[in-house]
Every structure is written in C-alpha cells, then in structure tokens.
Design an enzyme around this catalytic site. Structure first.
Site, mmCIF file in Angstrom:
data_model
loop_
_atom_site.group_PDB
_atom_site.id
_atom_site.type_symbol
_atom_site.label_atom_id
_atom_site.label_comp_id
_atom_site.label_asym_id
_atom_site.label_seq_id
_atom_site.Cartn_x
_atom_site.Cartn_y
_atom_site.Cartn_z
ATOM 1 N N GLY A 12 -5.221 -44.602 6.006
ATOM 2 C CA GLY A 12 -4.808 -46.017 6.118
ATOM 3 C C GLY A 12 -6.015 -46.941 6.205
ATOM 4 O O GLY A 12 -7.160 -46.486 6.315
ATOM 5 N N CYS A 128 -4.194 -56.631 16.993
ATOM 6 C CA CYS A 128 -5.386 -57.305 16.461
ATOM 7 C C CYS A 128 -5.449 -58.777 16.856
ATOM 8 O O CYS A 128 -6.493 -59.269 17.303
ATOM 9 C CB CYS A 128 -5.430 -57.172 14.946
ATOM 10 S SG CYS A 128 -3.861 -57.422 14.143
ATOM 11 N N HIS A 248 -8.203 -62.510 10.425
ATOM 12 C CA HIS A 248 -7.241 -63.402 11.077
ATOM 13 C C HIS A 248 -7.956 -64.652 11.607
ATOM 14 O O HIS A 248 -9.101 -64.574 12.057
ATOM 15 C CB HIS A 248 -6.613 -62.709 12.295
ATOM 16 C CG HIS A 248 -5.584 -61.665 11.976
ATOM 17 N ND1 HIS A 248 -5.087 -61.428 10.719
ATOM 18 C CD2 HIS A 248 -4.960 -60.782 12.797
ATOM 19 C CE1 HIS A 248 -4.187 -60.444 10.770
ATOM 20 N NE2 HIS A 248 -4.085 -60.030 12.021
#
Ligand code: 2RA
Length: 339
Positions: A12, A128, A248
């Site tokens: 991943g 996160c 982000h």
C-alpha cells in the site's frame, strides 16, 4: 545488530513509504519481512540493493520480529496485531482499530512520546489529519493552553489510498479529452455514491457518523483530546477531500486561554520540533501542498490574529499525509522505543 522489522500492508501507499523511510534513518534493519493480503503475495519489491518477496500476512509469519508496522486496514489489525504481540513483536498500528482503547497509547512523538513507553504491545498511530494538526498546535497549547479548535481540512486523495490517487489523475485526463469518467473510489470506495474529485471538492471524508459528522471529523475531535490528555478540549472539524495528490492542508482557528500575538506565535512555532514556519505575506510566502509532498515536517503559515476574538489565532497548516501523516510518524515512534 539492527532491528528485525515487519510491514503488514507492504504494497500500500503507506507501506511503500515505510520502505523508503527505513533506510534513511541512520539505524540498521537486520531483517525486513514484507507481508500483505494473499492477493499481493509473491510480488517482489526492492529494498536497497535487495529484492524482497511479499508474503501473505498470516500468524506464523509474525514470529521473530522486534517491531511490526501495520497499515492494511482496521480488520487486518484487529485480526493479526494481538497475535503479533503474543509472538513477541511490538506493533505500531496505522489503522483506527485500537486508537481509542484505554490501554493503547496514541502517539505523536513531538507531543507525547512518553505515552508510547507505557505500551502493552501495541502503539497506535493517529489519523493523518490529526497528526498534522497536533504537531502545529502542541507548541501553542503548551505556552497558552488551547480552549477551542475550529478546523477545516483540505485533504489529499492519497488519504483514500493509491487507487484514489489514480482516480484523480484518470479523471483529469478524461475531462481534458472530453470523455466521460465513472467515479468509483471517492469519497470512499464502500459508499453507495461516488463523485468526481477532478475540479471539485467533496465535503465528506469517510462514512457519516453521529450528528451529521463524518468518522474523520470525530477522529480529529477524540484523537486530539487523547494525545493532548485534554478530555474536555473543545474541537470541531469539517473534513473535505480536494483534488491534491498527497499533502493535507488545514485551516485552523484556535482560541487560547490568554492572548498570544502573531510574533509570539511565530516564535513558538519556529522553535517547535517537526514544524517549519513559512509565513511572509509581504513576499507571498505560505505553505502549499504541492511544495510539501515528501517533506518530513509540518509547515505553518498565514499566522494571524482573529480580530473577532482577542484570544484566538488563525493558522494554515500543511503536511505530507503519507509521510508525517502516517509512515514517518510510525517510524519515529519505533525509534523512540528502540533507539
Ligand atoms: C483520509 N485520513 O485522508 C483519512 C485516512 N487516511 O482518507
């Protein structure tokens, strides 16, 4: 002699970032065992000058390791992390499976590394968007005690996995060619409805939960309270998916117990571990997600007084979701335990 390391979820996005980070940290990996779902077993991945074969994540493969990073979803962590602990490993779990368990530390090393040392086999890596906010706000909380946080996030598609990153790129390409594109991943793959993310923003990250908030928004509330040891801390969040690949951004209004002016805030943040201040409006300098992918630090800019509330400040915070938002934070926890 080096650590014997396992990664469950090696194929991943976070697993791949762990493999990039591990050789760069100045301590040696005596053994690296790569594990993933049976579907990914057999794949060969490069690690330095070695080529490693991915094995299916099964109980008998969890023995003989010092630390195992889990990043394969909550159900895999629930099923295999306790087994890994029974077999002698310390588990650093990136999933949401154990984050709110009372006997599982939830850790951002810059904030509460001491909690990790009380672990009973499992240490949880926070979500996160929580990690990125916590690194930026902890210095202000320590200096002036936070009363209330209002945060709106602008979350990269990487948070929804490698397939979501591919979907953004494919959608942009299809739109440019004027071809139809059937979204299938965002806002989340298991959802009943999927929406285009190209040239769009989606005000939903993860499933909806209590009170019209999403699970992502509740994570930012509950996880921040646990990491800061502030069970009554007032936090409200609006989490939004934006067409950005892997960093982000968060717009944060933070109300403190005393007035803190911009100069003091900037000075506190400049000295804070894991933070870089990028804040010079006269020269149009502020953090942007395109610049921050691949970086280890959390960037803070647009620091300014909230003229509507004398003890509040506005901040703009950016961090790489895969790196500091997941893989690097987990590696830093391991370093704090084993270094
Ligand atoms: C997201 N924070 O961005 C969530 C999980 N990584 O989708």
């Amino acid at each position: 002699a080096g650590l014997r390391v396992g990664i469950v979820g090696a194929t991943g996005a976070v697993g791949q970032e762990l493999m990039r980070i591990l050789p760069s940290r100045g301590w040696s990996v005596a053994e690296l065992r790569l594990m993933a779902s049976p579907a990914s077993a057999g794949r060969r991945l490069r690690f330095g000058d070695e080529e490693l074969v991915v094995e299916a994540a099964e109980p008998q493969r969890l023995s003989g390791l010092d630390v195992i990073f889990f990043s394969a979803g909550a159900s895999v962590s629930r099923e295999l992390a306790p087994e890994a602990v029974r077999r002698g490993a310390v588990v650093i779990d990136n999933s949401s499976a154990f984050r709110m368990e009372p006997d599982v530390p939830l850790v951002v090393p810059e904030v509460n590394m001491q909690d990790a040392r009380a672990h009973r086999g499992i240490v949880a890596n926070p979500n996160c968007s929580t990690i990125i906010m916590a690194v930026a706000l902890w210095p202000l909380h320590r200096a002036a005690r936070i009363r209330r946080i209002v945060v709106s996030t602008y979350q990269a598609v990487s948070g929804a996995g490698a397939r979501a990153m591919a979907e953004l790129l494919a959608q942009v390409d299809a739109e440019r060619r004027g071809e139809p594109y059937e979204p299938a991943i965002l806002p989340y793959a298991a959802g009943a409805r999927h929406y285009p993310i190209a040239f769009n923003v989606i005000p939903q990250v993860d499933r909806f939960d209590q009170g019209g908030y999403t699970k992502e928004e509740w994570k930012m509330v509950h996880e921040t309270r646990k990491i800061f040891h502030e069970p009554e801390l007032a936090v409200t969040a609006t989490t939004v998916r934006v067409p950005v690949l892997r960093s982000h951004s968060e717009s944060i209004n933070v109300e403190l117990a005393r007035p803190v002016d911009v100069d003091e805030a900037r000075a506190l943040l400049r000295e804070a571990p894991g933070v870089e201040v990028v804040d010079d409006p006269d020269r149009q300098l502020y953090p942007m997600p395109r610049d921050w992918s691949g970086r280890d630090t959390v960037a803070v800019g647009r620091i300014r007084a909230d003229y509507s509330c004398p003890t509040a400040l506005n901040l703009w915070v950016v961090g790489d979701q895969i790196r500091k938002g997941a893989a690097l934070n987990a590696v830093q926890i391991a370093e704090g335990l084993f270094a």
